[in-house]
Design an enzyme around this catalytic site. Structure first.
Site, PDB file in Angstrom:
ATOM      1  N   LYS A  52       0.843  -1.213   0.000  1.00  0.00           N
ATOM      2  CA  LYS A  52       0.000   0.000   0.000  1.00  0.00           C
ATOM      3  C   LYS A  52       0.875   1.259   0.000  1.00  0.00           C
ATOM      4  O   LYS A  52       0.589   2.224  -0.701  1.00  0.00           O
ATOM      5  CB  LYS A  52      -0.935   0.004   1.218  1.00  0.00           C
ATOM      6  CG  LYS A  52      -2.027  -1.050   1.136  1.00  0.00           C
ATOM      7  CD  LYS A  52      -2.811  -1.124   2.434  1.00  0.00           C
ATOM      8  CE  LYS A  52      -3.720  -2.352   2.430  1.00  0.00           C
ATOM      9  NZ  LYS A  52      -4.452  -2.540   3.670  1.00  0.00           N
ATOM     10  N   GLN A  96      -4.031  -1.299  10.008  1.00  0.00           N
ATOM     11  CA  GLN A  96      -4.001  -2.601   9.343  1.00  0.00           C
ATOM     12  C   GLN A  96      -4.579  -3.680  10.260  1.00  0.00           C
ATOM     13  O   GLN A  96      -4.231  -3.771  11.437  1.00  0.00           O
ATOM     14  CB  GLN A  96      -2.541  -2.927   8.947  1.00  0.00           C
ATOM     15  CG  GLN A  96      -2.368  -4.194   8.152  1.00  0.00           C
ATOM     16  CD  GLN A  96      -2.915  -4.094   6.717  1.00  0.00           C
ATOM     17  OE1 GLN A  96      -3.216  -3.013   6.221  1.00  0.00           O
ATOM     18  NE2 GLN A  96      -3.054  -5.227   6.062  1.00  0.00           N
ATOM     19  N   ASP A 119     -10.123   3.368   4.356  1.00  0.00           N
ATOM     20  CA  ASP A 119     -10.579   1.996   4.119  1.00  0.00           C
ATOM     21  C   ASP A 119     -12.098   1.964   3.955  1.00  0.00           C
ATOM     22  O   ASP A 119     -12.657   1.005   3.441  1.00  0.00           O
ATOM     23  CB  ASP A 119     -10.269   1.138   5.353  1.00  0.00           C
ATOM     24  CG  ASP A 119      -9.061   0.264   5.179  1.00  0.00           C
ATOM     25  OD1 ASP A 119      -8.690  -0.019   4.037  1.00  0.00           O
ATOM     26  OD2 ASP A 119      -8.505  -0.138   6.214  1.00  0.00           O
TER      27      ASP A 119
HETATM   28  N1  GUN Z   1      -5.720  -6.270   6.116  1.00  0.00           N
HETATM   29  C1  GUN Z   1      -5.867  -6.909   4.918  1.00  0.00           C
HETATM   30  N2  GUN Z   1      -6.628  -6.162   4.084  1.00  0.00           N
HETATM   31  C2  GUN Z   1      -6.952  -5.026   4.760  1.00  0.00           C
HETATM   32  C3  GUN Z   1      -7.694  -3.873   4.419  1.00  0.00           C
HETATM   33  O1  GUN Z   1      -8.227  -3.726   3.319  1.00  0.00           O
HETATM   34  N3  GUN Z   1      -7.782  -2.919   5.395  1.00  0.00           N
HETATM   35  C4  GUN Z   1      -7.203  -3.053   6.624  1.00  0.00           C
HETATM   36  N4  GUN Z   1      -7.335  -2.052   7.504  1.00  0.00           N
HETATM   37  N5  GUN Z   1      -6.514  -4.116   6.967  1.00  0.00           N
HETATM   38  C5  GUN Z   1      -6.381  -5.100   6.037  1.00  0.00           C
END
Ligand code: GUN
Length: 292
Positions: A52, A96, A119
């Site tokens: 990311k 996360q 998110d």
């Molecule tokens: N862990 C794996 N995918 C995601 C996501 O899309 N958002 C968050 N906050 N944690 C994740």
């Protein structure tokens, strides 16, 4: 069968976003800035976070990782969330998931300001989306919507069937139910109101799953059960969106048995290379919009 190429589509979106960020800079505006909070040393989570951060940097979004020890207390994490809410140099951030077991994900998520929740997974953003108010849309459904739109797939008058996981009692992480299942179902419902579509919501264990899937013009599967959807479960010419993500021996598997489904369906989003890259692209879109 046409492949819905999430990788190529995400690359196209990234170049559009890069142009937008360059234009912001050229106008003397601040470029978007995002933060990711990572707690602990889970390898898969660290990899996702790096991915990311790299995606942000590749389009000109500034990105910062706040990496905390796995021993961090819930209240210390909430203090950081509150600090990020108040920090005007940060346009958006995410925590996360999954979090270590001693921290309540629900209590942490509810402290994230919805305006910075890139998110789109806080109760406020999901609620606002359902009510049709200004909201940050959950990244996975947004990525799916964007992927379909860019291939000219409309939902007008169609039967959309969403297949979710069977909810397990005492689920440890809110990740899949909140990041994927609920926002996906509600977004498709909203979409159907606008476009006279019919939306059916099934679960991996629904007794009439096969019959339901066979009536789907658009089948969206987020069951995390590799090989669940076989060729005899899909309608001729259907659009199949595979949201499955099960890691086996380091390899990501979707929910669709590609071999038997490919000869029947009209479009298929593959795993990997379909919804995954689109989710990251949608996250970047959310960050740029949160900045505006
Ligand atoms: N862990 C794996 N995918 C995601 C996501 O899309 N958002 C968050 N906050 N944690 C994740």
């Amino acid at each position: 069968m046409r492949v819905l190429d999430g990788k190529a589509t995400a690359a196209a979106i990234r170049s559009e976003l890069r142009a937008q960020c360059e234009a912001m800079q050229a106008r003397g505006e601040r470029v978007p800035k995002m933060a990711v909070v990572l707690v602990g040393d889970d390898e898969a989570s660290a990899l996702y976070v790096q991915h990311k951060l790299d995606a942000c940097l590749s389009v000109g979004i500034e990105a910062e990782c706040i990496h905390l020890s796995g021993e961090t207390s819930e209240s210390a994490l909430i203090d950081i969330v509150e600090r990020l809410n108040a920090d005007t140099s940060i346009d958006g951030y995410l925590v996360q998931l999954p979090l270590p077991k001693h921290i309540s994900e629900g209590r942490v998520l509810e402290r994230i300001s919805w305006r910075k929740d890139v998110d789109g997974l806080t109760a406020e953003n999901i609620g606002r989306s359902v009510l049709g108010k200004t909201a940050i849309e959950s990244a996975t459904p947004r990525g799916i919507r964007e992927l379909m739109a860019r291939y000219g797939i409309t939902t007008e008058g169609k039967h959309i069937v969403v297949v979710e996981r069977d909810t397990e009692d005492g689920e440890a992480s809110l990740l899949l139910p909140n990041v994927v299942d609920k926002p996906l179902a509600s977004l498709m419902l909203l979409n159907s109101l606008e476009r006279n579509a019919t939306v059916s919501l099934c679960h991996a264990g629904s007794p009439n799953l096969k019959e339901m899937c066979r009536t789907a013009d658009i089948l969206i599967v987020a069951a995390s059960r590799p090989g669940l959807i076989k060729g005899d479960m899909v309608k001729e010419g259907a659009v199949i969106i595979d949201v499955g993500m099960t890691r086996i021996n380091g390899q990501m598997h979707g929910d669709v048995d590609r071999e038997s489904v490919a000869e029947k369906c009209g479009y298929l989003s593959p795993v990997p290379g379909g919804v995954g890259p689109m989710t990251v692209a949608a996250l970047l879109m959310n960050i740029v919009e949160a900045t505006k």
